[in-house]
Design an enzyme around this catalytic site. Structure first.
Site, short mmCIF file in Angstrom:
data_model
loop_
_atom_site.label_atom_id
_atom_site.label_comp_id
_atom_site.label_asym_id
_atom_site.label_seq_id
_atom_site.Cartn_x
_atom_site.Cartn_y
_atom_site.Cartn_z
N HIS A 63 0.82 -1.21 0.00
CA HIS A 63 0.00 0.00 0.00
C HIS A 63 0.85 1.25 0.00
O HIS A 63 2.05 1.20 0.15
CB HIS A 63 -0.93 0.02 1.21
CG HIS A 63 -1.89 -1.10 1.20
ND1 HIS A 63 -3.06 -1.06 0.50
CD2 HIS A 63 -1.82 -2.33 1.75
CE1 HIS A 63 -3.68 -2.21 0.63
NE2 HIS A 63 -2.95 -3.00 1.38
N ASP B 75 -1.08 -11.50 -0.56
CA ASP B 75 -1.40 -11.44 0.88
C ASP B 75 -2.88 -11.24 1.18
O ASP B 75 -3.43 -11.90 2.05
CB ASP B 75 -0.53 -10.39 1.60
CG ASP B 75 -0.47 -9.04 0.89
OD1 ASP B 75 -1.30 -8.81 -0.01
OD2 ASP B 75 0.39 -8.23 1.24
N TYR C 115 -5.25 3.28 -8.91
CA TYR C 115 -3.82 3.41 -8.61
C TYR C 115 -2.99 2.26 -9.16
O TYR C 115 -1.81 2.41 -9.43
CB TYR C 115 -3.59 3.59 -7.11
CG TYR C 115 -3.88 2.40 -6.20
CD1 TYR C 115 -3.15 1.22 -6.30
CD2 TYR C 115 -4.84 2.49 -5.20
CE1 TYR C 115 -3.40 0.14 -5.46
CE2 TYR C 115 -5.10 1.42 -4.35
CZ TYR C 115 -4.38 0.25 -4.49
OH TYR C 115 -4.62 -0.81 -3.66
P1 MGD Z 1 1.86 -0.98 4.96
O1 MGD Z 1 1.88 -0.49 6.35
O2 MGD Z 1 0.68 -0.62 4.12
O3 MGD Z 1 1.99 -2.55 5.05
O4 MGD Z 1 1.62 -4.92 4.54
P2 MGD Z 1 2.46 -3.67 4.00
O5 MGD Z 1 2.06 -3.33 2.65
O6 MGD Z 1 3.87 -4.02 4.26
O7 MGD Z 1 3.20 -0.55 4.22
C1 MGD Z 1 3.29 0.64 3.51
C2 MGD Z 1 4.66 1.22 3.72
O8 MGD Z 1 4.89 2.22 2.73
C3 MGD Z 1 4.81 1.90 5.07
O9 MGD Z 1 6.07 1.68 5.59
C4 MGD Z 1 4.60 3.37 4.73
O10 MGD Z 1 5.26 4.26 5.60
C5 MGD Z 1 5.21 3.44 3.34
N1 MGD Z 1 4.67 4.54 2.55
C6 MGD Z 1 3.38 4.81 2.33
N2 MGD Z 1 3.26 5.92 1.58
C7 MGD Z 1 4.50 6.36 1.34
C8 MGD Z 1 5.01 7.47 0.61
O11 MGD Z 1 4.30 8.30 0.06
N3 MGD Z 1 6.36 7.59 0.56
C9 MGD Z 1 7.21 6.70 1.17
N4 MGD Z 1 8.52 6.88 1.03
N5 MGD Z 1 6.74 5.66 1.87
C10 MGD Z 1 5.41 5.49 1.95
C11 MGD Z 1 0.29 -5.08 4.27
C12 MGD Z 1 0.01 -6.56 4.21
O12 MGD Z 1 0.12 -7.13 5.52
C13 MGD Z 1 -1.30 -6.92 3.65
S1 MGD Z 1 -2.00 -5.99 2.38
C14 MGD Z 1 -1.96 -8.02 4.08
S2 MGD Z 1 -3.47 -8.42 3.38
C15 MGD Z 1 -1.41 -8.96 5.08
N6 MGD Z 1 -2.33 -9.12 6.18
C16 MGD Z 1 -1.89 -9.70 7.35
C17 MGD Z 1 -2.78 -10.35 8.26
O13 MGD Z 1 -3.99 -10.44 8.03
N7 MGD Z 1 -2.26 -10.87 9.41
C18 MGD Z 1 -0.93 -10.80 9.69
N8 MGD Z 1 -0.48 -11.31 10.84
N9 MGD Z 1 -0.06 -10.20 8.83
C19 MGD Z 1 -0.52 -9.65 7.68
N10 MGD Z 1 0.36 -9.03 6.84
C20 MGD Z 1 0.01 -8.54 5.52
P1 MGD Z 2 -9.25 -9.61 8.44
O1 MGD Z 2 -9.15 -8.59 9.50
O2 MGD Z 2 -8.05 -10.38 8.11
O3 MGD Z 2 -9.81 -8.80 7.21
O4 MGD Z 2 -9.82 -7.74 5.04
P2 MGD Z 2 -10.18 -9.14 5.68
O5 MGD Z 2 -9.30 -10.18 5.12
O6 MGD Z 2 -11.64 -9.33 5.58
O7 MGD Z 2 -10.36 -10.68 8.77
C1 MGD Z 2 -11.73 -10.39 9.02
C2 MGD Z 2 -12.26 -11.23 10.15
O8 MGD Z 2 -11.79 -12.56 10.03
C3 MGD Z 2 -11.83 -10.75 11.53
O9 MGD Z 2 -12.97 -10.42 12.27
C4 MGD Z 2 -11.11 -11.95 12.14
O10 MGD Z 2 -11.39 -12.13 13.52
C5 MGD Z 2 -11.66 -13.08 11.34
N1 MGD Z 2 -10.83 -14.29 11.31
C6 MGD Z 2 -9.49 -14.42 11.44
N2 MGD Z 2 -9.13 -15.72 11.37
C7 MGD Z 2 -10.26 -16.43 11.18
C8 MGD Z 2 -10.55 -17.83 11.03
O11 MGD Z 2 -9.67 -18.68 11.03
N3 MGD Z 2 -11.86 -18.17 10.84
C9 MGD Z 2 -12.87 -17.25 10.82
N4 MGD Z 2 -14.11 -17.67 10.63
N5 MGD Z 2 -12.62 -15.94 10.98
C10 MGD Z 2 -11.34 -15.53 11.15
C11 MGD Z 2 -8.51 -7.42 4.86
C12 MGD Z 2 -8.44 -6.12 4.06
O12 MGD Z 2 -8.75 -5.05 4.93
C13 MGD Z 2 -7.12 -5.94 3.41
S1 MGD Z 2 -6.44 -7.25 2.56
C14 MGD Z 2 -6.48 -4.75 3.47
S2 MGD Z 2 -4.98 -4.61 2.68
C15 MGD Z 2 -7.05 -3.58 4.16
N6 MGD Z 2 -6.40 -3.38 5.45
C16 MGD Z 2 -7.02 -2.58 6.38
C17 MGD Z 2 -6.34 -2.05 7.52
O13 MGD Z 2 -5.14 -2.29 7.73
N7 MGD Z 2 -7.03 -1.25 8.39
C18 MGD Z 2 -8.36 -0.94 8.19
N8 MGD Z 2 -8.99 -0.16 9.08
N9 MGD Z 2 -9.02 -1.43 7.12
C19 MGD Z 2 -8.39 -2.26 6.24
N10 MGD Z 2 -9.10 -2.77 5.21
C20 MGD Z 2 -8.54 -3.77 4.33
MO 4MO Z 3 -4.27 -6.70 1.94
#
Ligand code: MGD
Ligand code: MGD
Ligand code: 4MO
Length: 856
Positions: free
Chosen positions: A135, A165, A396
Site C-alpha cells: 500500500h 497477501d 492506482y
Molecule cells: P503498509 O503499512 O501498508 O503494510 O503490509 P504492508 O504493505 O507491508 O506498508 C506501507 C509502507 O509504505 C509503510 O512503511 C509506509 O510508511 C510506506 N509509505 C506509504 N506511503 C508512502 C510514501 O508516500 N512515501 C514513502 N517513502 N513511503 C510510503 C500489508 C500486508 O500485511 C497486507 S496488504 C496483508 S493483506 C497482510 N495481512 C496480514 C494479516 O492479516 N495478518 C498478519 N499477521 N499479517 C498480515 N500481513 C500482511
Molecule cells: P481480516 O481482519 O483479516 O480482514 O480484510 P479481511 O481479510 O476481511 O479478517 C476479518 C475477520 O476474520 C476478523 O474479524 C477476524 O477475527 C476473522 N478471522 C481471522 N481468522 C479467522 C478464522 O480462522 N476463521 C474465521 N471464521 N474468521 C477468522 C482485509 C483487508 O482489509 C485488506 S487485505 C487490506 S490490505 C485492508 N487493510 C485494512 C487495515 O489495515 N485497516 C483498516 N482499518 N481497514 C483495512 N481494510 C482492508
Molecule cells: Mo491486503
C-alpha cells in the site's frame, strides 16, 4: 470565516477537506457535497426507498492525517548512520543499533548515486533490490506502482515477488473452482447492493468484519446500507473466533469458531444440505461438474468419515445441533454469504494454514445454493453500488506514470490514454517476499508466482539466485513495514545485519520500522505536501471497478496543501535528483513537474468531458453522476445462473480463456463451476496438500499440532480497525490515543491483546496488565484487554504496529512496539505455493512484570 483556505485530498480512508492558514494545516474534515454536485442514487426495496448521505463517511484513520503530518517522528533531513563509511568500514552488524548524523541532501544523493553505480559495476544487474509494500498514500502519480516503479525500472532491480497477501486462500484454492483469475480468485460483486436489499433473507458473515476493514478504502460508506438491511429485517449471522465490531454493532447469532477449522464447519453444513436435499439440484446438475465426487467425500464414502455436524464439533468447538440448525435455515432461504472485507473474497480465515480449504468451501457452498439467482450471492452490502461505471478514471494499480506494462495494469488500462516513456526492468531474477530474509541469510529461496493472467501461472516455481544474476547486495527500502507485516519478521533484523548486504538506503516519511536499519535515510514528505490526483477507492488492477464500494464516485485533486516540512521532499523529487546524477533525470520526468503529471492523468480520464481543468482545480473534486436506473450494472453471476452470455462490465477472462464460446461459461476447463477442479487434477496429483477433492486437513499450527503442548493458545492478528496497516499507527498519531487501539501504561503506548476472561483468570491476568505473548519465534509485550468477545483458547490482536522496539530486560529480548508478526510462522500454507499463513499461530501468554518495573 477563520481566514483559512480549503483544500482537498484523498486518503486510504476517504476524501477530506484540508483547512490551511499561514502555511499550517488547521484541521481536516470529511468531504461534504454541495447543491451543485449531482444527485444521489436511490434504491427501492420491499416498499422502502433508500439513499445514502451526501458526504464522505471516512475511516477514523483518514481523520488522523494532520497528526501524521506534524508527527514528532517525521524525518526532517537526510541522515547517515554514524559508523557507516561508504569508502571505509561499513559495519553492517550495527544496523539498528548505532545512531545517525545529519547530512546534506548533496552528500546523501551522492552516496546513493555512487553506490547504485558501484553495485552495477562490481556485481552486475540483480545486486540491487527495491522491496515494495502493498500500500501507499493515495494518488495516481506518487503511488509506489507509479513513481517508484518508474524509478526502479530505470535502475534495474531484483524484484521482490509479492505473495497475494490479501487473497491467499482464494488465489491458491477457490480460483480453481470457478476462475476469475484476474480478480485473484474472488467474486466481483456487481449489482450486489440492490439485489441483496430486495431479495436476501439472511447474510452470513464468515470471517467478515466490514465495520473494521471498510471494504479496504471505503470508510463507513457501507454501514448505512447494512443498517437498511437490519431495518428490512434481513437476518445476520457471524462466524468468527472474535465477536467482531460488525457483530457487535448489528447483532445476530455469533458462531465462535476456532481459528482455521472453518473448512470442517463448512463441510458439515454441506453434509446436511446434501443428505436433506437442501440444495439447488437443477443448478448443480446444469451449471456444475464433479458434485457426485464431492458428495461421496461429504458422506464419507471415500474416506470412511461422514462429515456430520457431530464430526466437526471437536474441531470447531461449535455444537452439532447449532450447525444443523444453521444448515437448515440457510438451505431454506435466500442467503448472501459475506466473506472478508467486501463480502466477496478476502477474510482472515484465508490467511492461515487451512486458508485454501476454507475459500474452496465458500465457492462450493454457493454452487450448491444456486449462486447468482435472486438474493443468492456473495456480499455484505459493501460492494455493488449503482455507479456509472462507464465514466473512466484510472485506479492506482493501473500504472500511473510508471511506463511499466508488465507489473501494473498499465498495458490493459491507462497506457493507451496517456502514452509516456516505457520503462522496463532488465533483471529477470526474483525473490519471494516472505522468504526474502532467508534468501539473504541462506543465499537461496524458492517461490511461486502471483500472476492473475491465468490459473496455471502459479504452478511453476522460480528460484533465487537465478543463474546469470548477482545475489542481492543493496537494499533500497521505500517505507519500512516488513517487521510488522511479514511473517516471522524477526528474521529481517538478521537479514539487515548480514555481511552480504553492503548498502541499505531507506526512503521514509517517519522514523519507524525498518528506517532504523538503514545506512542512509532519505526524508520523504506526506501527500499533503505534494501534488497528486486520485479517485476515492479506485484501486484498479486486480480490483477492477473497485469504486463499487463507495456511495459516490469522487475524484479529488490532491492539493499540495503546505510546503514539505523541514528538508523533506516528495518521493518524485528524490527520484528525480538521484536519476539526474545518473544522467536520466529528463527520461524520468519527461520535463514534467508532479502537477504536470497530475494534469496528464486528468486529461487521460473522462473528466475533461465534464469539467474544465480550471474548475476542477478550484473546486478540488468532481462527483460522477449516478447511473440511470435502466442502465444499472447487472447482478454478478446472474447471467451464469440463467445460462446466458456474460453481461458484466469487466474485461476478464481473456477471449482465449473460454471453454467453447466467447462470453459463455466460466474460466475453467469445463466452463462450469467445478466441485473437483480439473486444474488440480492436472497439476497437483503429487501434492497431498492440494488435493483435487477438497478435504479438511487440520492446521499444521492448530490445536492438534505438536507445538500446542507448549503454546496452547491460538493467536489471530488481523487488520487493525483504527490504522491502515502501519500507516496511521505509532508516530504519535491521533490513532494512538484510541483506547481500543493502544493502552497508555507507564508512559508507553502498548499494543492491545484481547484475551478471553477464562484464559486471563487461569493466568492471573487482569485488564490492562502487561502480558508477554511468546513462542519459539519471539516475545512481544502487550496490554491485556480482557473480554468475553473472543473465543476461549484464542487471543485476538492486530497486525501492523508501525513501531518495532526491541529491549533487553534481565537478559531477555522482548519487542514492545507490538509487532506480533515476529511470532507468526513463515511456512507457506501448503507445499507448492508462496502463501502467508499468519493466522492461528500458537502462543503462550503470561503476566509480565508490573508497569513500575517496566519504567526502569
Ligand atoms: P503498509 O503499512 O501498508 O503494510 O503490509 P504492508 O504493505 O507491508 O506498508 C506501507 C509502507 O509504505 C509503510 O512503511 C509506509 O510508511 C510506506 N509509505 C506509504 N506511503 C508512502 C510514501 O508516500 N512515501 C514513502 N517513502 N513511503 C510510503 C500489508 C500486508 O500485511 C497486507 S496488504 C496483508 S493483506 C497482510 N495481512 C496480514 C494479516 O492479516 N495478518 C498478519 N499477521 N499479517 C498480515 N500481513 C500482511
Ligand atoms: P481480516 O481482519 O483479516 O480482514 O480484510 P479481511 O481479510 O476481511 O479478517 C476479518 C475477520 O476474520 C476478523 O474479524 C477476524 O477475527 C476473522 N478471522 C481471522 N481468522 C479467522 C478464522 O480462522 N476463521 C474465521 N471464521 N474468521 C477468522 C482485509 C483487508 O482489509 C485488506 S487485505 C487490506 S490490505 C485492508 N487493510 C485494512 C487495515 O489495515 N485497516 C483498516 N482499518 N481497514 C483495512 N481494510 C482492508
Ligand atoms: Mo491486503
Amino acid at each position: 470565516s477563520d481566514g483559512s483556505l480549503r483544500y482537498t485530498t484523498c486518503t486510504n480512508g476517504g476524501p477530506l477537506f484540508v483547512y490551511v492558514k499561514d502555511g499550517r494545516i488547521l484541521r481536516v474534515t470529511p468531504l461534504e457535497f454541495d447543491a451543485t454536485d449531482p444527485s444521489t442514487w436511490m434504491i427501492e426495496a420491499r416498499g422502502r426507498k433508500f439513499s445514502p448521505p451526501r458526504r464522505a463517511l471516512v475511516a477514523p484513520h483518514a481523520l488522523t492525517m494532520k497528526s501524521l503530518v506534524y508527527s514528532d517522528k517525521r524525518i526532517l533531513h537526510p541522515m547517515k548512520r554514524v559508523d557507516f563509511d561508504p569508502d571505509g568500514e561499513r559495519n553492517p552488524q550495527n544496523r539498528g543499533k548505532s545512531g545517525y548524523v545529519r547530512i546534506t541532501w548533496d552528500e546523501a544523493l551522492d552516496i546513493v548515486a555512487k553506490e547504485i553505480n558501484r553495485q552495477k559495476r562490481v556485481h552486475g544487474p540483480g545486486a540491487i533490490t527495491f522491496p515494495m509494500s502493498s500500500h501507499h498514500q493515495w494518488g495516481n502519480v506518487g503511488y509506489y506502482l507509479s513513481s517508484l516503479m518508474r524509478f526502479a525500472n530505470l535502475i534495474g532491480f531484483t524484484r521482490v515477488a509479492a505473495n497475494p497477501d490479501s487473497w491467499e486462500g482464494w488465489y491458491w484454492g477457490a480460483m480453481h473452482h470457478f476462475g476469475n483469475s484476474m480478480r485473484v480468485g474472488v467474486p466481483a460483486g456487481y449489482g450486489g447492493i440492490e439485489d441483496c436489499l430486495k431479495e436476501a433473507e439472511m447474510i452470513v458473515f464468515w470471517s467478515s468484519d466490514p465495520e473494521s476493514t471498510n471494504g479496504a478504502y471505503a470508510g463507513f460508506e457501507g454501514t448505512t446500507r447494512r443498517l437498511w438491511a437490519k431495518e428490512l429485517g434481513i437476518e445476520f449471522v457471524h462466524i468468527d473466533p472474535h465477536c467482531n465490531p460488525t457483530a457487535q454493532l448489528f447483532g445476530g447469532r455469533w458462531f465462535s469458531v476456532r481459528p482455521q477449522t472453518d473448512a470442517a464447519l463448512a463441510q458439515a453444513i454441506m453434509y446436511v444440505w446434501a443428505t436433506e436435499g437442501l440444495y439447488d439440484r437443477d443448478y448443480v446438475a446444469t451449471r456444475t461438474t464433479g458434485f457426485d465426487e464431492w458428495k461421496a467425500y461429504l458422506l464419507g464414502e471415500t474416506d470412511g468419515v461422514p462429515k456430520t455436524p457431530e464430526w466437526q464439533e471437536s474441531e470447531t468447538g461449535i455444537p452439532a445441533k447449532d450447525v444443523r440448525a444453521l444448515a437448515r435455515k440457510w438451505g431454506g432461504r435466500k442467503v448472501y454469504l459475506a466473506v472478508g472485507m467486501t463480502g466477496t473474497g478476502f477474510g482472515g480465515a484465508g490467511r492461515g494454514a487451512t486458508g485454501a480449504q476454507w475459500a474452496r468451501c465458500m465457492i462450493m457452498m454457493m454452487a450448491m445454493q444456486g449462486w447468482g439467482k435472486p438474493g443468492i450471492n456473495f456480499g455484505n452490502l459493501e460492494i455493488g453500488i449503482p455507479h456509472d461505471l462507464h465514466f473512466y478514471f484510472p485506479g492506482y494499480a493501473d500504472g500511473g506514470i510508471s511506463g511499466d506494462l508488465a507489473f501494473t495494469g498499465n498495458a490493459v488500462n491507462n497506457y493507451q490514454r496517456m502514452p509516456h516513456i516505457l520503462t522496463m526492468n532488465p533483471v529477470k531474477q526474483m525473490v519471494p517476499r516472505q522468504q526474502m530474509p532467508d534468501a539473504i541469510i541462506e543465499g537461496k529461496a524458492t517461490g511461486y508466482l502471483w500472476d492473475g493472467m491465468a490459473q496455471e501461472a502459479q504452478f511453476a516455481p522460480f528460484t533465487y539466485p537465478m543463474p546469470g544474476y548477482s545475489p542481492i547486495h543493496m537494499i533500497y527500502r521505500y517505507g519500512g513495514s516488513s517487521l510488522s507485516t511479514v511473517t516471522r519478521s524477526g528474521r529481517w533484523v538478521d537479514a539487515y545485519r548480514h555481511e552480504s548486504i553492503e548498502f541499505v538506503v531507506n526512503q521514509s516519511i517517519w522514523m519507524e520500522g525498518e528506517a532504523q536499519f538503514a545506512d542512509v535515510i532519505l526524508p520523504a514528505c506526506t501527500s499533503l505536501e505534494r501534488w497528486d490526483i486520485g479517485e476515492w477507492a479506485n484501486s484498479g488492477g486486480y480490483a477492477h471497478h473497485g469504486v463499487n464500494v463507495v456511495n459516490h464516485r469522487v475524484v479529488t485533486l490532491q492539493h499540495k496543501c503546505i510546503e514539505p516540512l523541514g528538508e523533506s521532499k516528495s518521493d518524485y523529487e528524490i527520484f528525480t535528483a538521484i536519476l539526474t546524477r545518473l544522467g536520466l533525470g529528463a527520461v524520468f520526468t519527461e520535463g514534467c513537474s508532479e502537477l504536470d503529471w497530475v494534469k496528464r492523468v486528468f486529461d487521460s480520464s473522462d473528466l475533461p468531458d465534464h469539467v474544465s481543468w480550471k474548475k476542477f482545480c478550484r473546486k478540488g473534486y468532481y462527483v460522477v453522476p449516478p447511473e440511470k436506473p435502466e442502465l444499472r450494472q447487472p447482478v454478478d453471476m446472474r447471467w451464469f445462473a440463467e445460462g446466458r452470455r456474460k453481461d458484466l462490465p469487466e474485461p476478464a477472462p481473456m477471449p482465449s480463456q473460454y471453454a467453447e464460446q466467447f462470453g459463455m461459461g466460466l474460466q475453467t476447463p469445463s466452463g462450469k463451476l467445478e466441485f473437483v477442479p480439473e486444474i488440480f487434477k492436472r497439476h497437483t496429483t503429487d501434492n497431498p496438500d492440494r488435493p483435487a477433492v477438497n478435504r479438511y486437513i487440520p492446521s499444521w499450527e492448530g490445536r492438534s499440532a505438536e507445538l500446542s503442548e507448549r503454546y496452547p493458545l491460538q493467536m489471530i492478528a488481523t487488520h487493525s480497525r483504527y490504522s491502515f496497516h502501519t500507516s496511521m499507527d505509532g508516530k504519535n498519531s491521533a490513532v494512538n490515543q484510541v483506547d481500543d487501539h493502544r493502552a497508555l501504561i507507564a508512559g508507553h503506548r502498548f499494543w492491545l491483546l484481547r484475551v478471553n476472561t477464562a484464559d486471563a483468570a487461569a493466568r492471573g491476568i487482569r485488564h490492562h496488565d502487561l502480558v508477554k505473548i511468546f513462542n519459539v519465534r519471539g516475545a512481544v509485550i502487550c496490554a491485556a484487554d480482557i473480554s468475553p468477545l473472543v473465543t476461549p483458547g484464542v487471543v485476538k490482536s492486530y497486525e501492523a504496529s508501525a513501531e518495532f522496539q526491541l529491549i533487553d530486560v534481565e537478559g531477555e529480548t522482548v519487542e514492545i512496539g507490538g509487532c506480533l508478526n515476529t511470532l507468526t510462522p513463515d511456512r507457506s500454507q501448503t507445499r507448492g505455493t508462496s502463501s502467508m499463513a499468519p493466522n492461528s499461530c500458537l502462543v503462550q501468554i503470561e503476566k509480565w512484570r508490573n508497569a513500575e518495573a517496566f519504567k526502569m
